[in-house]
Structures are given as C-alpha cells and as structure tokens.
Design an enzyme around this catalytic site. Sequence first.
Site, PDB file in Angstrom:
ATOM      1  N   SER A   1       0.836  -1.197   0.000  1.00  0.00           N
ATOM      2  CA  SER A   1       0.000   0.000   0.000  1.00  0.00           C
ATOM      3  C   SER A   1       0.869   1.244   0.000  1.00  0.00           C
ATOM      4  O   SER A   1       1.953   1.258   0.586  1.00  0.00           O
ATOM      5  CB  SER A   1      -0.910   0.015   1.231  1.00  0.00           C
ATOM      6  OG  SER A   1      -1.651   1.224   1.305  1.00  0.00           O
TER       7      SER A   1
ATOM      8  N   ASP B   1       4.796   7.848   5.720  1.00  0.00           N
ATOM      9  CA  ASP B   1       4.173   8.723   6.732  1.00  0.00           C
ATOM     10  C   ASP B   1       3.774   7.911   7.957  1.00  0.00           C
ATOM     11  O   ASP B   1       2.747   7.237   7.946  1.00  0.00           O
ATOM     12  CB  ASP B   1       2.941   9.404   6.125  1.00  0.00           C
ATOM     13  CG  ASP B   1       2.235  10.323   7.116  1.00  0.00           C
ATOM     14  OD1 ASP B   1       2.798  10.577   8.196  1.00  0.00           O
ATOM     15  OD2 ASP B   1       1.118  10.778   6.787  1.00  0.00           O
ATOM     16  N   PRO B   2       4.552   7.960   9.039  1.00  0.00           N
ATOM     17  CA  PRO B   2       4.218   7.186  10.243  1.00  0.00           C
ATOM     18  C   PRO B   2       2.873   7.566  10.840  1.00  0.00           C
ATOM     19  O   PRO B   2       2.245   6.759  11.525  1.00  0.00           O
ATOM     20  CB  PRO B   2       5.363   7.518  11.210  1.00  0.00           C
ATOM     21  CG  PRO B   2       6.463   8.036  10.353  1.00  0.00           C
ATOM     22  CD  PRO B   2       5.820   8.713   9.190  1.00  0.00           C
ATOM     23  N   ASP B   3       2.426   8.810  10.585  1.00  0.00           N
ATOM     24  CA  ASP B   3       1.165   9.286  11.153  1.00  0.00           C
ATOM     25  C   ASP B   3      -0.016   9.119  10.188  1.00  0.00           C
ATOM     26  O   ASP B   3      -1.073   9.728  10.392  1.00  0.00           O
ATOM     27  CB  ASP B   3       1.298  10.762  11.555  1.00  0.00           C
ATOM     28  CG  ASP B   3       2.344  10.972  12.630  1.00  0.00           C
ATOM     29  OD1 ASP B   3       2.397  10.147  13.571  1.00  0.00           O
ATOM     30  OD2 ASP B   3       3.114  11.942  12.544  1.00  0.00           O
ATOM     31  N   HIS B   4       0.169   8.341   9.166  1.00  0.00           N
ATOM     32  CA  HIS B   4      -0.908   8.117   8.198  1.00  0.00           C
ATOM     33  C   HIS B   4      -2.155   7.589   8.906  1.00  0.00           C
ATOM     34  O   HIS B   4      -2.073   6.805   9.853  1.00  0.00           O
ATOM     35  CB  HIS B   4      -0.446   7.110   7.146  1.00  0.00           C
ATOM     36  CG  HIS B   4      -1.291   7.088   5.916  1.00  0.00           C
ATOM     37  ND1 HIS B   4      -2.534   6.495   5.875  1.00  0.00           N
ATOM     38  CD2 HIS B   4      -1.078   7.593   4.675  1.00  0.00           C
ATOM     39  CE1 HIS B   4      -3.049   6.625   4.669  1.00  0.00           C
ATOM     40  NE2 HIS B   4      -2.190   7.279   3.912  1.00  0.00           N
TER      41      HIS B   4
ATOM     42  N   LYS C   1       3.347  -3.686   7.212  1.00  0.00           N
ATOM     43  CA  LYS C   1       3.553  -3.995   5.800  1.00  0.00           C
ATOM     44  C   LYS C   1       4.985  -3.674   5.393  1.00  0.00           C
ATOM     45  O   LYS C   1       5.634  -4.428   4.662  1.00  0.00           O
ATOM     46  CB  LYS C   1       2.575  -3.189   4.932  1.00  0.00           C
ATOM     47  CG  LYS C   1       1.138  -3.689   4.943  1.00  0.00           C
ATOM     48  CD  LYS C   1       0.267  -2.822   4.054  1.00  0.00           C
ATOM     49  CE  LYS C   1      -1.180  -3.274   4.039  1.00  0.00           C
ATOM     50  NZ  LYS C   1      -1.364  -4.585   3.385  1.00  0.00           N
TER      51      LYS C   1
END
Length: 305
Positions: free
Chosen positions: A170, A175-178, A198
């Site tokens: 995906s 972006d860790p804060d997605h 993932k």
Amino acid sequence: MPSTMKAAATKILLLLSTLGSYYSPCYAFAMENGQRVLVTGAGGQTGQSIFRKLLAKPGYVPIGTVRSEASRQALLDGTAPKIPPESVAICDITNDDAPGLDELMKDCDAVMICTSAKPAPTGEIDEGTKRPKFGFPNGQPELVDWTGQKHLIDAAKRADRDIHVVLCSSMGGTDPDHMLNKLGKSADGSGGDILKWKRKAEVYLKESGLAYTIVHPGGLLNEPGDERELCLGVDDKVTGTSNNSVPRDDVANVMIAALEDDKYRGRSFDLVSKPVGDGVVTKDYAKLVASLEGKNCDYSLGEIA
C-alpha cells in the site's frame, strides 16, 4: 507440531493429493508445462482479480489460497466464470504450519502475496473524534501483514527454487502518522500500525535473496481495469497526476506483468491511475516500468514496526 497445525497440514496434503481426479486433459497439460503461481488472499477482491486473470491466461497454473472452508466455498460459488475446485486450497498463512506451506510452495515459480489485515467498524464511537472505531476482527496487521507474509517468504526460501515473489502492499508507508496506521489502535497504543507492519514485511522480502516485486497501490477502486493511464512513482510521490487511486483490476494487470518482464524484478514502486478519459490507456507494461527510470522506494523513510 501442535495438533491443530498437523490437522491443517493434513488437510492441504489431502486436498492436493486429490487434485488429479478433477483435472481435464488440458488442465493436466498446463500443470506439466505452465508456470505455477501461488496466489494468497485469493478470496479477497484484489487477490481474486489476479487469480481469475491467471486462470484465464494461457501458460499459468494458479493455485489460490484462502483461510477457511467457508471462504473456499464462497470463492467457488462466486460469479462466472466458475473457478475449478482443484485450484483452491485452504491454508491459513498466519499459522506456523511449515509442512503445509512447503507442500504448496514446492513446485511454484511465483507467489502473489495479496493477504492483508482488513479493518471493520467495531460498533463503537471514538469519544475524541466522534467517529466510528475500527478494528481487525480477522487478525491484527502484526499477525496478517507481518507474521503471515514472513511465513510465506520463509517457505519460498525453503523451496530452494527461483521463486519470484510479487507483493501487493500500500502507498502511505513514508508517513508514520498516516490515518491507516491509526485504525485498530487500542487505548494503550497496541495494535494497528498496518503500514508499518507492511513495510517490515517488504524489507524482509528485499533482504531474503528471493526475486521480488513490491507494488504500493493507491486507494483501491472496484471499477473496471484497462480503461486508464497508469502512473508509477516512489516514496508516495507520483508525477503525472494528482489522482491517488487505482482500480484493483489494474493492480492485478501490473502484478501479472511483473511475472512476464524481468525489468520488474528487484523493484519497489507506487501505483496510481489517471481518471478515465485523462491520458492514454496503458497497454505497454514494459514502457510503464521504464518510466521509473531506475528509481525504487527508499526504506529509510517512514517507520518500520
């Protein structure tokens, strides 16, 4: 091995041992001469698109895996054209069932990993955001997107063959804060983080020594494929369109193209499409991968679980 795992392994072995009684002469010929492809998550929407396309495509012998008998029956009872019963096996990759996976993998030329944890509303409302809470009723991302995929990669390595692993992941991993990482999070901070898990599986695959292709689709659309211009990029940046979605059927087309063009090997990239009518419909998948100009995703970006 625990008794439940032995039972699962036995079920797979019995299923595979009876396949010959179902094969037509043409299917038997294909089994001997076609490229055998294991498609995991064949009961899901993207996995089923890939599985059906391979079943209809000369030169391939796909074996789809599902997690339960109910999922297998739902797949067989699905829309036409009907799927041959002998081409679907039950295998829960989240179980530590090495013998069963090894039996499925032993003659494979490629593996399409289409398994993913699937979020669903819990029926509760988040008091802070006033929005519905989501959970993962069929397994948290750590179990499905990391442990399950690791089991597959390890089985492919044990097969000691030139197996090409094509992984459907995906976009959003840089972006860790997605927002996707927030789904299924408990109050204590555990759970969720689907993109981080993932990404962990992707790095494990890259470092496995196996041939690989990693595809990061944008938002998945249940719309027809072969009607749009496709665009590739890396690190959540795709030039040529501001659109961030792509039909599942087009994801399937790209993943199958990866089996047919060695230039897709050793590649990790993002995939989106232009809106219908904007641009030229993609037909040349060699030209598509060439548009990356050698770029691959940078795994030093974002976070890995």
